[in-house]
Write an enzyme that holds these catalytic residues in place. Sequence first.
Site, PDB file in Angstrom:
ATOM      1  N   ASP A 340       0.840  -1.202   0.000  1.00 35.54           N
ATOM      2  CA  ASP A 340       0.000   0.000   0.000  1.00 35.54           C
ATOM      3  C   ASP A 340       0.876   1.252   0.000  1.00 35.54           C
ATOM      4  OD1 ASP A 340       0.906  -0.701   2.572  1.00 35.54           O
ATOM      5  OD2 ASP A 340      -0.622   0.542   3.527  1.00 35.54           O
ATOM      6  N   GLU A 341       0.289   2.332  -0.472  1.00 36.92           N
ATOM      7  CA  GLU A 341       0.848   3.683  -0.327  1.00 36.92           C
ATOM      8  C   GLU A 341       2.324   3.790  -0.731  1.00 36.92           C
ATOM      9  OE1 GLU A 341      -1.961   5.355   3.253  1.00 36.92           O
ATOM     10  OE2 GLU A 341      -0.189   4.248   3.894  1.00 36.92           O
ATOM     11  N   VAL A 342       2.667   3.187  -1.854  1.00 36.03           N
ATOM     12  CA  VAL A 342       4.050   3.314  -2.331  1.00 36.03           C
ATOM     13  C   VAL A 342       4.237   4.741  -2.866  1.00 36.03           C
ATOM     14  CG1 VAL A 342       5.759   2.495  -3.993  1.00 36.03           C
ATOM     15  CG2 VAL A 342       4.216   0.865  -2.876  1.00 36.03           C
TER      16      VAL A 342
END
Length: 568
Positions: A340-342
């Site tokens: 997530d949320e790279v």
Amino acid sequence: MITGFKSLTALALFAGAANAIWPQPVSYEHGSTVVWISDDISMKFSGPANNSQKATDKVNHAWSRTKTTLLSDNFVPWKFHKRGDNFEPADTNGPKLKNIIITQTTSETSAPAEYGTDESYNLTIPDAGDSAYITAPTSFGVLHALNTLTQLFYASNKHKNHGVYSPLAPVRVLDKPKFQHRGLNLDVARQWYPKEDILRTIDALAWNKMNRLHLHVTDSQSWPLEIPALPDLAPCGAYAEGLTYTPEDLAEMLDFAEKRGVQVIIEIDMPGHTSAIAEAYPELIAGWNIQPNWDRYAAQPPSGSLKLNNEAVRKFLTTLFGDLLPRLRDHTNYFHTGGDEVNKNVYLFDEGIKSNATDVLTPALQKFIEHVHGEVRKGKMSPVVWEEMLIDWKLTLPKDVIVQTWISDASTKTAVEKGHRVIAGNYNFWYLDCGNGQWLDFGPNVYKQFYPFNDYCSPKKNWRLIYSFDPVAGLTPEQAALVLGGEVHAWSEQIDGVSLDSVVWPRASAAGEVLWSGRTDAQGVNRTFADASPRLAEFRERLVLRGVGASPIMQLWCHQNEGDCALN
Ligand SMILES: *[C@@H]1O[C@H](CO)[C@@H](O)[C@H](O)[C@H]1NC(C)=O
Ligand SMILES: *[C@@H]1O[C@H](CO)[C@@H](O)[C@H](O)[C@H]1NC(C)=O
Ligand SMILES: *[C@@H]1O[C@H](CO)[C@@H](O)[C@H](O)[C@H]1NC(C)=O
Ligand SMILES: *[C@@H]1O[C@H](CO)[C@@H](O)[C@H](O)[C@H]1NC(C)=O
């Protein structure tokens, strides 16, 4: 309706009591005969000759816990009766339950439970006999039945030395879950959680008939999981010396959970949410702790991401998985690799990338994930990823990859349309950490624009909102079949062991019922709050009695005057 059993509505005698089973079984019929439990109640178990020792041990262990719960952790249900009501049995005459006869009908291996395991059960308490009967295809069903059994009994104030009673005999329960994956995601990286908090949470999950604990065990802020093959990782990455989970701690959690029918799925989130690795291995992390404008490089401080195109990172991951996966392998077939949320800008600092352009990052991320998932498959496990890997980055992921959605119902639809199995849990409904307000400090130049400091997913998701979420809403039956179930999420920026129980319970129970019983009943009609709230309130009493500090859901007057606190 089975002849000889009174319907729920015919049950005037026990009116006022919540008469609760949580989560709601597929079918529950009962009468109004009082049955007492004998102090020396015993259990007889018979299973197939070739049943695994593990399954047999699990049932025996579950029975010893059940017996303690029945005889010692039971409560007087005064909260659910009008003031002054004489609701307790007049005397201690009547049938005494002396045996629980359990039959497991199919043999189990000692391999970890796969999706598709039959968790159904049949529980019968006759009104006259001295035995209750449980039949289930697997030990999982047996455990659920024992759990249901504990919810049928109460302690007596009036007849203190006569054990506990059920005013509900005869009882017939036929039950099975709607969804196979009924979980809680607990973030044990942003705050330190002692092992005992995790074990208590596993117990509470099992009492809810929830069967998955997803441990988000590492993040940018700390790495508490000891990896002996990478000896500096946890000692440097943990918040302080000793705030780590040793291999023995992990094994204890896995075993504790398995004995309760709960499978622990470990997540090592990557390539983002990894900057704690830099405390031990700074060369593996790009853009570590950029200040003061960290927010360009990460969702939260400290910034930093595993380098994407980097031999040392590949070696690190191979060592990590080679150490960890064999320790998990006997307990679960699934491993969560996050995703997530790279953050793109952080890769401007990655010497093998030096770009924030999607067309540069995507092939590098694809290769990174192929390496990571290759290691997971080499460990004979299936990968789980956060939805961004599939939906935002549009990576090519084989169908064995399970996708966990959190952003929207549309993501669930997209992921199942692409043929993936999905674990759902839209943050607008199933995030337990929302509504506490911002955890960031705001400087004098910006604080006005953040007033009144609500967090991004404010307001708090109350149990009714959680209960209204249907993981398969808007899907065709074929699409819905790919939804394994869901998870509620406890991200720990503002939760720790002190508040854990009251944050998670009983709100997670609301999701537990959706996942076990379904948002809708057998007729396809939405379950109602009027039906759920007294049952949830009684279940909460049982949680508290068993050492879980769950929050109350209504003032007592509403419990004592059932139906009088509705707005119509
Ligand atoms: C146990 O025995 C039954 C009957 O012989 C057989 O059908 C089943 O496959 C066996 N199960 C295991 C796990 O060995
Ligand atoms: C449930 O168990 C009872 C008692 O053992 C039995 O009479 C009944 O047929 C069972 N019901 C089902 C549907 O298996
Ligand atoms: C990508 O990096 C460049 C160079 O630092 C920067 O100007 C640009 O704003 C970045 N793009 C995004 C989408 O942040
Ligand atoms: C059932 O609940 C869903 C939300 O969970 C809602 O969208 C829907 O309108 C409800 N259906 C009825 C008939 O009330």
